[in-house]
Design a protein around this motif. Structure first.
Motif, mmCIF file in Angstrom:
data_model
loop_
_atom_site.group_PDB
_atom_site.id
_atom_site.type_symbol
_atom_site.label_atom_id
_atom_site.label_comp_id
_atom_site.label_asym_id
_atom_site.label_seq_id
_atom_site.Cartn_x
_atom_site.Cartn_y
_atom_site.Cartn_z
ATOM 1 N N HIS A 111 38.110 -16.184 8.692
ATOM 2 C CA HIS A 111 39.033 -17.310 8.552
ATOM 3 C C HIS A 111 40.451 -16.767 8.657
ATOM 4 O O HIS A 111 40.922 -16.044 7.790
ATOM 5 N N THR A 112 41.145 -17.108 9.729
ATOM 6 C CA THR A 112 42.502 -16.632 9.969
ATOM 7 C C THR A 112 43.164 -17.559 10.973
ATOM 8 O O THR A 112 42.487 -18.296 11.697
ATOM 9 N N PHE A 113 44.498 -17.549 11.008
ATOM 10 C CA PHE A 113 45.187 -18.382 11.993
ATOM 11 C C PHE A 113 45.509 -17.605 13.271
ATOM 12 O O PHE A 113 45.921 -18.187 14.257
ATOM 13 N N SER A 114 45.306 -16.289 13.288
ATOM 14 C CA SER A 114 45.705 -15.487 14.446
ATOM 15 C C SER A 114 44.584 -15.467 15.482
ATOM 16 O O SER A 114 43.995 -14.429 15.763
ATOM 17 N N GLU A 115 44.310 -16.623 16.060
ATOM 18 C CA GLU A 115 43.202 -16.716 17.004
ATOM 19 C C GLU A 115 43.446 -15.876 18.249
ATOM 20 O O GLU A 115 42.495 -15.360 18.849
ATOM 21 N N ASP A 116 44.707 -15.716 18.651
ATOM 22 C CA ASP A 116 44.968 -14.944 19.868
ATOM 23 C C ASP A 116 44.636 -13.468 19.684
ATOM 24 O O ASP A 116 44.085 -12.825 20.586
ATOM 25 N N THR A 117 44.948 -12.905 18.519
ATOM 26 C CA THR A 117 44.595 -11.507 18.289
ATOM 27 C C THR A 117 43.086 -11.343 18.126
ATOM 28 O O THR A 117 42.525 -10.306 18.496
ATOM 29 N N MET A 118 42.423 -12.356 17.581
ATOM 30 C CA MET A 118 40.967 -12.301 17.449
ATOM 31 C C MET A 118 40.303 -12.293 18.828
ATOM 32 O O MET A 118 39.364 -11.524 19.082
ATOM 33 N N ILE A 119 40.782 -13.161 19.723
ATOM 34 C CA ILE A 119 40.247 -13.195 21.083
ATOM 35 C C ILE A 119 40.434 -11.836 21.751
ATOM 36 O O ILE A 119 39.523 -11.299 22.404
ATOM 37 N N ALA A 120 41.634 -11.255 21.599
ATOM 38 C CA ALA A 120 41.911 -9.954 22.213
ATOM 39 C C ALA A 120 41.002 -8.866 21.652
ATOM 40 O O ALA A 120 40.534 -7.986 22.392
ATOM 41 N N ARG A 121 40.739 -8.908 20.358
ATOM 42 C CA ARG A 121 39.859 -7.908 19.739
ATOM 43 C C ARG A 121 38.447 -8.007 20.296
ATOM 44 O O ARG A 121 37.796 -6.998 20.579
ATOM 45 N N ILE A 122 37.963 -9.244 20.410
ATOM 46 C CA ILE A 122 36.607 -9.432 20.935
ATOM 47 C C ILE A 122 36.528 -8.938 22.376
ATOM 48 O O ILE A 122 35.598 -8.216 22.748
ATOM 49 N N PHE A 123 37.496 -9.335 23.196
ATOM 50 C CA PHE A 123 37.479 -8.895 24.586
ATOM 51 C C PHE A 123 37.559 -7.365 24.682
ATOM 52 O O PHE A 123 36.885 -6.741 25.519
ATOM 53 N N LYS A 124 38.373 -6.764 23.844
ATOM 54 C CA LYS A 124 38.509 -5.306 23.894
ATOM 55 C C LYS A 124 37.181 -4.614 23.607
ATOM 56 O O LYS A 124 36.859 -3.586 24.199
ATOM 57 N N LYS A 125 36.384 -5.184 22.699
ATOM 58 C CA LYS A 125 35.077 -4.609 22.382
ATOM 59 C C LYS A 125 34.139 -4.675 23.579
ATOM 60 O O LYS A 125 33.169 -3.915 23.657
ATOM 61 N N MET A 126 34.425 -5.583 24.522
ATOM 62 C CA MET A 126 33.606 -5.706 25.732
ATOM 63 C C MET A 126 34.283 -5.055 26.943
ATOM 64 O O MET A 126 33.860 -5.264 28.077
ATOM 65 N N GLY A 127 35.358 -4.297 26.698
ATOM 66 C CA GLY A 127 36.031 -3.593 27.782
ATOM 67 C C GLY A 127 36.993 -4.452 28.578
ATOM 68 O O GLY A 127 37.480 -4.031 29.639
ATOM 69 N N ILE A 128 37.309 -5.647 28.072
ATOM 70 C CA ILE A 128 38.201 -6.574 28.782
ATOM 71 C C ILE A 128 39.571 -6.520 28.115
ATOM 72 O O ILE A 128 39.701 -6.842 26.930
ATOM 73 N N VAL A 129 40.580 -6.107 28.863
ATOM 74 C CA VAL A 129 41.937 -6.025 28.309
ATOM 75 C C VAL A 129 42.844 -6.991 29.062
ATOM 76 O O VAL A 129 42.569 -7.348 30.208
ATOM 77 N N PRO A 130 43.932 -7.446 28.441
ATOM 78 C CA PRO A 130 44.827 -8.395 29.103
ATOM 79 C C PRO A 130 45.404 -7.827 30.393
ATOM 80 O O PRO A 130 45.875 -6.686 30.433
ATOM 81 N N TYR A 131 45.376 -8.624 31.427
ATOM 82 C CA TYR A 131 45.897 -8.226 32.733
ATOM 83 C C TYR A 131 47.409 -8.445 32.761
ATOM 84 O O TYR A 131 47.930 -9.369 32.140
ATOM 85 N N ASP A 132 48.112 -7.582 33.500
ATOM 86 C CA ASP A 132 49.566 -7.683 33.620
ATOM 87 C C ASP A 132 49.903 -8.841 34.563
ATOM 88 O O ASP A 132 49.558 -8.816 35.749
#
Length: 777
Positions: A662-683
């Motif tokens: 339970h947190t309001f930082s949904e954007d950092t949560m999405i990034a954490r999940i993607f990072k665990k699957m090898g997906i990082v934000p594209y430039d």
């Protein structure tokens, strides 16, 4: 008060027996019990009441409910002549399971709260009653069998038992001593003292939190707390009281403390919460101040906390820290929801980046900071399984290829995750009548867009500010390229736009629907109330509907989108109800060679026969606290996912990572999940280094300059190689943030050439004159 109990007939029966005098009780110093059916001059009236609260609200709110009820009884008693307005009711609060040892407690408590007239005796006897001194203090009772101890707390906000000083004991001949905080077994005060407290924070559900807030009220805004040694209480065995969480501590610091004291708390707590940053701390304080139930202005109404630390609570030993280690008083800590309209060009603090109450992620290999190169080595290009593969006209730079290198291609075949719609996040949506199974017609807005109506058009267009400068001198909608693509006959990429909000903010949605919303191929508003007239859909989720639980809200919304619309769209963009999207520019960007090649692995153009896709996570990249190994995409202007990324998130990510956080930082949560699957934000910068996704309004980026000390500006610290002034935004920008209501229409009018011609011409002349005047010509 029965908190979280709908009814209890057995308890009501016991209370009725007490009211009837059928159980042993006291009349002054005389014990008594009434025989059934016998009446006497001491017949009891109805004295005992019980309040049932079906929904658990916690201790602070329960106390407030009880006092509100007692105030109603007081008014009725005064109307009936049973009580004088000069008489006081004494409020005694007992911990569950606590029992008073002595029956004469009232005789000891009363003079401690109301100094009787004999002490203040005057020459005129008829004035003595009026001169009773009513104190705004509280008294606490020691626990039977325990040594006389005061309750203090440290900078962890954890309770600490201390011995009263010899001076404190001698001042009252050992009959009482001050205590910095309430231990909670039994506390008494005048009813009006409680009713007139400066702060009644009903969010404090647990006993220690509620007692801590009550203690600070009594010491800083009233007359303090004393422990009376003459009477004691038997207390039930209580669980160990844990220190406050960082978020709870930040709320107390925001309410009661000056900057120095709040910093002391931060550095103390960070000793045990090593990942807690000063930005997180300041932002959480700003969130607390912006919440609707926060008592503002306590530090100006009451004594300073520094006085309390020096004269009352000796357990508050400040940690050692240096000025240059802290952000200090100049740190910007504005909350996004409380930034005034006329201040949006200043430096708002990012209030979406906290990471409270989430599982710790395991250590992962560090990725090297990318280095920009104009072209990749042709020898490094892998073979393409398709016949006659086509290379792009311009290869993707090596730095961006590095960002794609850890992501595995995803099979685009739909996988059903609903499992009968039995569990979150796949339970689905409810219609306007509350029935499950509702599927929104996401094409409704596209097929029937509302008319653009803007009564303030001329005034908005005439305003000369930095928002206008950025949108007329740099950013534009590439309508020419858009119209050419429409006429080309080629299939265009489809975009689903998702906005999240709550029912109380539904008035923001018509502004989006009249401007950019209808340009999306699919459009939906995730809410807690279904209203088809504004495309709002009630998508229930785990936990409460509140800001601090946005992660669960967004998590369930993404599952709903995947379950119902995955196969119909190419791209999915999500943002809040203050997002402004330039859909034509976004679509052209997603259809660009670079993005098509990136989604195809980074080297070749797709030929349309692909069954796999590289997941792309697009948006405004931030380095968390400047750490290039911790990159996330800002949720402010939203982020864009292709089909592969959406499937990876819902099928592999949501079930396995942070399912109950339970947190309001949904954007950092999405990034954490993607990072665990090898997906990082594209430039997503353009060729000139301009940003496409903006976390603020246009004028902020026009005016912003890097400070000398970036430690005092979160935006400077988090940003990655940004440019300034007109160069900051890409000419074909795709999104802005903090755009609310009329600002949506103003930006739309400026970008889509809806301003009256005479105003536009006048502005052009002003800009021309300003240019030559600045050159001294």
């Amino acid at each position: 008060v029965m908190d979280g109990v709908a009814s209890d007939p057995e308890l009501v029966s016991d209370l009725q027996a007490i009211d009837a005098g059928a159980v042993p009780h006291w009349h002054g110093l005389r014990p008594d019990v009434h025989a059934a059916g016998v009446t006497s001059e001491e017949e009891h009236g109805k004295k005992v009441h019980v309040l049932f609260s079906k929904k658990r609200v916690g201790l602070a709110a329960s106390r407030n409910d009880a006092v509100d009820f007692i105030k109603l009884l007081e008014a009725k008693h005064e109307e009936a002549g049973l009580k004088s307005t000069q008489e006081d009711l004494i409020l005694l609060m007992l911990q569950p399971g606590a029992q008073l040892v002595s029956h004469n407690w009232l005789g000891v408590v009363t003079p401690a709260l109301i100094v009787p007239p004999p002490i203040l005796k005057t020459e005129h006897a008829d004035e003595n009653t009026a001169m009773a001194m009513k104190l705004s203090n509280a008294v606490s009772f020691p626990v039977e069998g325990a040594p006389h101890k005061a309750t203090s707390f440290n900078y962890y906000f954890a309770p600490v038992l201390t011995d009263p000083s010899a001076q404190d004991m001698s001042m009252s001949n050992g009959m009482s001593f001050p205590t910095p905080a309430l231990q909670g077994a039994a506390t008494a005060m005048r009813l009006d003292t409680f009713f007139n407290l400066a702060s009644l924070d009903e969010t404090l559900t647990e006993e220690w939190q509620a007692n801590l807030d009550l203690s600070l009220n009594l010491w800083l805004c009233a007359d303090g707390i004393d422990v009376l040694t003459e009477i004691s209480v038997k207390a039930s065995e209580q669980e160990h009281t844990a220190p406050l969480t960082p978020k709870e501590a930040a709320r107390f610091a925001a309410a009661w403390m000056d900057s120095k004291s709040a910093t002391d708390v931060y550095y103390t707590i960070s000793e045990t919460h090593s990942k807690l940053t000063r930005l997180e701390w300041d932002t959480s304080m700003a969130r607390a101040k912006a919440s609707g139930n926060f008592a503002a202005g306590l530090q100006s109404k009451c004594r300073p906390f520094s006085w309390y630390a020096e004269h009352v609570n000796a357990a508050l030993v400040a940690p050692v820290w240096t000025d240059d280690a802290a952000l200090g008083d100049d740190a910007t800590t504005h909350d996004e929801d409380v930034v005034p309209d006329n201040k949006q060009e200043e430096n708002p603090v990012n209030t979406e980046k906290l990471k409270w109450n989430v599982e710790e992620e395991k250590d992962e290999p560090k990725q090297e900071e990318p280095k920009e190169e104009d072209a990749q080595d042709s020898d490094a290009i892998p073979p393409n399984p398709h016949k006659d593969p086509r290379l792009p006209s311009k290869p993707i730079p090596q730095s961006r290829l590095d960002l794609l290198s850890t992501a595995k291609p995803i099979d685009l075949t739909y996988v059903d995750m609903t499992d009968g719609f039995k569990e979150f996040p796949h339970k689905g949506a409810k219609d306007a009548d509350g029935n499950w199974g509702y599927v929104h017609d996401e094409t409704a807005l596209r097929k029937n867009p509302p008319e653009f109506v803007f009564p303030n058009l001329e005034r908005a267009c005439a305003r000369q500010d930095n928002h206008r400068k950025m949108l007329t001198e740099k950013v534009f909608v590439d309508l020419e390229a858009h119209e050419a693509a429409e006429k080309s006959g080629k299939k265009r990429d489809t975009i689903f736009c998702l906005v999240y909000t709550i029912s109380t903010a539904h008035d923001r949605i018509p502004y989006i629907r009249e401007t950019w919303g209808s340009k999306c191929d699919g459009f939906m508003v995730g809410s807690n109330k279904t209203d088809a007239s504004i495309d709002a859909v009630n998508i229930p989720h785990e936990g409460p509907e509140e800001y601090n639980n946005i992660w669960q809200k967004v998590r369930t919304m993404w599952a709903y989108i995947y379950d119902n619309y995955y196969e119909k769209y190419d791209w999915f963009h999500i943002g809040g109800d203050d997002l402004f999207l330039i859909v034509e520019n976004l679509r052209l960007y997603l259809e660009s060679e670079e993005i098509k090649v990136a989604a195809n692995g980074g080297f070749y153009l797709p030929d349309g026969s692909e069954t796999e896709q590289t997941p792309l996570f697009l948006g405004r990249r931030f380095a968390y606290a400047g750490n290039m190994d911790d990159i996330f995409v800002s949720g402010g202007s939203g982020y864009t996912l292709n089909k592969a990324a959406l499937k990876a998130l819902v099928v592999n990510g949501l079930p396995n990572y942070f399912p109950h956080a339970h947190t309001f930082s949904e954007d950092t949560m999405i990034a954490r999940i993607f990072k665990k699957m090898g997906i990082v934000p594209y430039d997503t910068k353009d060729e000139a280094g301009g940003e496409r996704y903006m976390p603020f309004m246009p004028g902020h980026h026009y005016n912003y300059q890097m400070p000398k000390d970036i430690s005092k500006d979160w935006y400077a610290k988090y940003s990655i190689d940004i440019k300034f002034g007109l160069d900051h935004c890409a000419a074909r920008s795709v999104a802005f943030h903090y755009v609310k209501q009329d600002a949506q229409k103003r930006l739309f009018a400026l970008l889509y050439h809806l301003c009256p011609k005479e105003i536009t011409d006048k502005y052009r002349q002003i800009s021309h004159d300003t240019y030559w005047n600045d050159r001294g010509t």
